[in-house]
Write a protein that holds these residues in place. Structure first.
Motif, PDB file in Angstrom:
ATOM      1  N   TRP A 161      82.182 -28.512 -20.600  1.00 60.84           N
ATOM      2  CA  TRP A 161      83.134 -29.244 -21.431  1.00 60.84           C
ATOM      3  C   TRP A 161      84.305 -29.776 -20.616  1.00 60.84           C
ATOM      4  N   GLU A 162      84.735 -29.009 -19.617  1.00 56.00           N
ATOM      5  CA  GLU A 162      85.838 -29.422 -18.749  1.00 56.00           C
ATOM      6  C   GLU A 162      85.452 -29.141 -17.300  1.00 56.00           C
ATOM      7  N   TRP A 194      86.063 -24.547 -14.541  1.00 54.49           N
ATOM      8  CA  TRP A 194      84.961 -25.520 -14.571  1.00 54.49           C
ATOM      9  C   TRP A 194      83.947 -25.101 -15.624  1.00 54.49           C
ATOM     10  N   GLY A 223      89.304 -34.028 -12.805  1.00 54.93           N
ATOM     11  CA  GLY A 223      89.561 -33.393 -14.091  1.00 54.93           C
ATOM     12  C   GLY A 223      90.551 -34.195 -14.907  1.00 54.93           C
ATOM     13  N   THR A 224      90.809 -33.748 -16.111  1.00 52.40           N
ATOM     14  CA  THR A 224      91.771 -34.432 -16.971  1.00 52.40           C
ATOM     15  C   THR A 224      93.196 -33.983 -16.682  1.00 52.40           C
ATOM     16  N   ASN A 228      86.414 -29.220 -14.314  1.00 53.41           N
ATOM     17  CA  ASN A 228      87.525 -29.341 -13.374  1.00 53.41           C
ATOM     18  C   ASN A 228      87.085 -28.899 -11.979  1.00 53.41           C
TER      19      ASN A 228
END
Length: 933
Positions: free
Chosen positions: A237-238, A234, A203-204, A240
């Motif tokens: 777009w993201e 999750w 993830g970011t 994670n």
């Protein structure tokens, strides 16, 4: 597990096509993981399939694999199990002792050894059978897709476990309280403790969760592990992810360690749409049949699947539907990382039966049910695994299908379930226990797809001609008025349907009233717009699969003397296909009651007649027809849409367009500015700005209306209507044509005939000019005109239509236009079909010019399919004796009823009067008579 012994490498090997049994000695070797075909084992085949790729080393039967392994003393006190990630029907022997047989096509084969392995050398023997399947296997075993291979792919290993270990670990995300519920089975004594830890990955942002210790109190373990208020979610777009680790301890000894990739998400069906963590989403899906031309089997490494899925995502795809197949673990892992919603499907395409059916196959039915449980156990923890289907285009017992759904949901409620993809076709039904519906119509005429095969007519709006960009499917999904159930005109209790690559008669139970969906609706296998083959692709088939079908198609074209046009056929048909896909997808985005679509396909489909329906080839490489950036202007999570009634306008005519935004991003878009302009080349014709806001994902924003009077033009002008939301990547463009006012169809001074009469012959003999525009319906030696490219592929649906006694498809693939020819001086065109040609072509026939000299190249040529390869002339010219002949097989009366048609006829007749009318090709009068009979 405590340890693993990797069994990849060289194995002793023997092919046993006749199933004679294990020979005394295996005299060949093979590298595993892999397949017999990929290793080029056996006798090479000289076969040349025309309907699919050819497996050069196709093998069906038994294959024997054997190797010796050395067990270290430290591992001899541990229990062992043999793990085969993906294979066919296997039987395993250890030191000559037969263990068992397993037959899952979708899940790993896991053999528990009955006793511990002593230190030293042991022999593992595996027999793989790719013939004795309990079911046909759909695209898991089809030669149309990944082939019916024999071998073992993915991980092959001995796994060693301690005195106690965990199995069937399942993770249930709880988004509301930011926790995960873990359920597992304990094998061994129920004493000790379980240590759980988690840390974010891929993830970011970074997030580490505090470890927790849970006492073991029984064989069935269930615990709730809090992830914290700041736990990462999750989504597409993201995406994670968390690395969830389990450590089982008994008396200070670790007896088992396992890791699971976990994503905290909630994918739900809410009213008519899907949500992810409470945020609305729209499925932009593609079909996948596990087509991998370089190997003939699906890859099992995350890196390979990342390449595939990243390519799809670059074209705006956020969803994969696997047609009668389930991908390997690596595909789900890659989808987890990228945020792609996955829908595996049971490997079945047929009739679901129960005891009341005469041909009930109890063994097959039970196998498929168990295969579903195996898929759920194996892949259910992946956050990307959000949906599941029971099969493709199923028929049979609705009660049985619904009972299976009910049982699956009771076993695992994490994914959403559907009864299947396009079940019951003309007489669909929504079952009690399905969460979403996947199909193409709710009655014969309530269509929510833009194209259909002739055998499934009526055709879709993309094929019959959209009047501008107004079409959506909302009224088809939720009808405004009562709609009588329509069963394709049959009251007999049976109905004929397309069934795979054939036709089949099935029961059609009467439906009461109007079917109105109460669950999200996903349009099934949309598109299917074919392009002509790119013969340069042949050289890419360097693995066991050979494109001998392409070679035969190329030979057919050469025999017709048209091979010099192959590249132009490919490009022109492909450009038209792209325009068809644009309208198809925009109609889906315009539909507020549609929850998503599943393309067939973004990539070519190698089998079932060879269906080259992608803008990518079978290798997921671009065909050069459209860039990912341009494709995303009509396939992404933010799509601008302009609704206007037509593409053709006269000078001074009013043009209006309602501009909308289908916004599916989680971040609000407050106070944005839409900039628009109408241009013709470098000339700015009109423009302006509109303002609006998108507050949340799922917003359908009515931005506003633009209205202008079309500018004064002196010639037919192609203009571009362009929209951009300032400061974003969101944009859209449409081609619109403007025509000068007062254009008349003037045939004065032209010797115009509807047929090659005696008078026309005499004029040609005297050296005069003659124009023949026959009534299209009266030409025998011709092919019916149709604007849209062929659906799927001509050979397959020609055969199906013939078997059903229904009209066969036209089978053509758009136009190849000599755009520089002076005949088109007043009707400027592209090389490929564009909207000004639609009405003209739909009221025409193209003359079959087979056998004529290559110099007779039609000014406007219709591209035929790769089975017939006719040379088709819509507009062509030639010298006949001393005379000059121009033939146009367009219905002049119909053409003259439209702006674009009048413009075309004006250009045609102006050319016929001009001194530029100088044909180069020559034909004998007798040959002309044959052609125009």
């Amino acid at each position: 597990m405590i340890a693993t012994l990797n069994l990849e490498g060289i194995w002793a090997f023997h092919l046993d096509e006749e199933k004679q049994g294990l020979p005394p000695q295996l005299n060949d070797t093979i590298a595993l993981p892999g397949t017999t075909s990929y290793a080029r084992k056996g006798k090479p085949s000289e076969a040349a399939h025309v309907d699919c790729l050819t497996d050069e080393y196709a093998f069906e039967g038994w294959a024997w694999y054997s190797r010796q392994v050395e067990i270290p003393p430290a591992w001899s006190e541990l229990d062992a199990q043999l793990y085969l990630e993906r294979t066919r029907v296997t039987t395993v022997w250890i030191d000559g002792e037969e263990l068992d047989t397993q037959n899952s096509l979708c899940a790993p084969h896991l053999y528990h050894l009955p006793s511990r392995l002593t230190p030293g050398i042991h022999t593992i023997t595996i027999r793989v059978d790719n013939t004795e399947y309990p079911t046909k296997g759909g695209h898991m075993t089809s030669r149309d897709t990944q082939t019916n291979w024999n071998g073992i792919t993915g991980r092959i290993e001995l796994q060693f476990v301690g005195a106690a270990y965990l199995e069937d670990i399942r993770t249930y995300p709880n988004v509301t309280d930011r926790s995960v519920t873990v359920k597992a089975k304990l094998v061994g004594q129920p004493i000790g403790e379980l240590i759980v830890t988690a840390a974010s990955t891929h993830g970011t942002q970074e997030h580490t969760v505090e470890s927790r210790i849970y006492p073991i109190t029984g064989q069935d373990i269930e615990l709730v592990y809090p992830l914290g208020a700041d736990a990462l979610l999750w989504s597409e777009w993201e995406p994670n992810l968390y690395d969830l680790q389990f450590k089982l301890k008994q008396q200070d000894t670790v007896t088992d360690e396992q890791r699971i990739t976990f994503g905290l998400r909630e994918f739900k069906a809410e009213d008519s749409l899907f949500t992810i963590n409470g945020v609305k989403t729209f499925l932009r899906g593609k079909h996948d049949g596990l087509i991998f031309p370089l190997t003939g089997f699906a890859p099992t490494t995350v890196e390979e699947w990342l390449h595939v899925l990243e390519t799809a995502k670059s074209y705006g795809i956020n969803h994969y539907r696997f047609h009668t197949c389930c991908p390997p673990e690596a595909a789900f892992e890659a989808a987890d990382r990228l945020g792609i919603y996955m829908e595996p499907e049971l490997p079945f395409w047929g009739t679901v039966t129960d005891e009341t059916y005469e041909n009930h196959n109890a063994a097959e039915q039970q196998y498929l049910i168990e295969e579903g449980y195996r898929i759920l156990r194996t892949f259910g923890n992946h956050p990307s695994f959000v949906m599941m289907s029971l099969g493709n285009e199923l028929w049979g017992s609705k009660e049985r299908i619904d009972r299976i759904l009910k049982d699956y949901k009771a076993f695992d409620n994490r994914p959403l379930y559907t009864q299947g993809s396009n079940n019951f076709q003309f007489v669909p039904v929504i079952l009690e226990h399905e969460d979403f519906f996947s199909g193409v119509r709710f009655s014969r005429d309530r269509l929510f797809r833009g194209s259909y095969a002739m055998c499934d007519a009526p055709l879709g709006h993309v094929q019959t001609g959209p009047q501008g960009t107004m079409k959506d499917y909302d009224d088809a999904i939720i009808p405004r008025e009562s709609d009588e159930a329509n069963h394709a005109g049959t009251d007999s209790g049976t109905i004929q349907i397309q069934y795979g690559t054939e036709a089949k008669t099935v029961n059609a139970d009467a439906a009461d009233g109007v079917l109105v969906p109460h669950v999200p609706v996903v349009s099934h296998e949309i598109g299917q717009y074919q392009t002509y083959p790119d013969f340069g692709e042949i050289n890419k088939y360097t693995g066991p699969l050979k494109a001998r079908n392409f070679e035969q198609f190329r030979q057919r074209l050469e025999e017709k003397g048209l091979d010099h046009l192959a590249a132009q056929y490919h490009a022109s048909s492909g450009r038209l296909a792209v325009e068809c896909y644009k309208e198809e997808l925009e109609a889906a985005f315009r539909s507020k009651r549609l929850a998503g679509f599943q393309l067939l396909d973004l990539q070519d489909f190698s089998g079932q007649g060879t269906a080259l329906v992608g803008v990518l080839d079978a290798f997921m490489d671009s065909k050069g027809l459209i860039t990912p950036e341009e494709w995303r202007t009509f396939c992404s999570d933010a799509v601008l849409l302009a609704r206007f009634p037509k593409y053709h306008y006269e000078t001074g005519e009013s043009f209006t367009a309602d501009v909308e935004l289908r916004y599916l991003r989680p971040q609000p878009l407050h106070g944005f500015t839409l900039q628009w302009q109408l241009t013709a080349g470098d000339e700015h014709l009109a423009g302006g700005e509109l303002s609006a806001s998108a507050y949340e994902s799922g917003d359908y924003v009515d931005i506003g209306r633009i209205a202008i009077a079309m500018p004064n033009v002196q010639a037919m002008t192609k203009s571009s209507l362009q929209f951009t939301i300032a400061g974003t990547d969101i944009r859209k463009s449409y081609d619109i044509w403007i025509y000068p006012s007062g254009v008349r169809v003037d045939a004065s001074g032209i010797r115009l005939f509807e047929a090659l009469t005696e008078e026309a012959e005499e004029l040609l003999e005297r050296g005069e000019r003659v124009v023949i525009m026959p009534n299209p319906g009266g030409i025998q030696n011709a092919i019916e005109g149709t604007y849209c490219v062929d659906f799927w592929c001509y050979p397959m649906f020609r055969s199906i239509s013939e078997s059903m006694n229904k009209p066969v498809p036209v089978g053509t693939m758009g136009l190849l236009i000599d755009r520089e020819h002076p005949l088109l001086k007043h009707f400027p065109s592209e090389v490929h079909s564009t909207e000004p040609w639609r009405h003209i072509v739909d009221h025409s026939r193209s003359v079959i010019l087979d056998g004529t000299d290559q110099e007779l190249q039609p000014i406007v040529q219709t591209i035929d399919n790769f089975e017939r390869n006719h040379k088709l002339g819509l507009v062509f010219e030639c010298r006949v004796g001393k005379g000059r002949l121009l033939v146009c097989t367009v219905d002049s009366e119909q053409a003259g009823s439209t702006l674009e048609g009048r413009q075309f006829l004006h250009s045609l007749f102006d050319y016929a009067r001009s001194e530029q009318f100088q044909p180069r090709a020559e034909l004998e009068l007798s040959r002309v008579k044959e052609l125009l009979k």
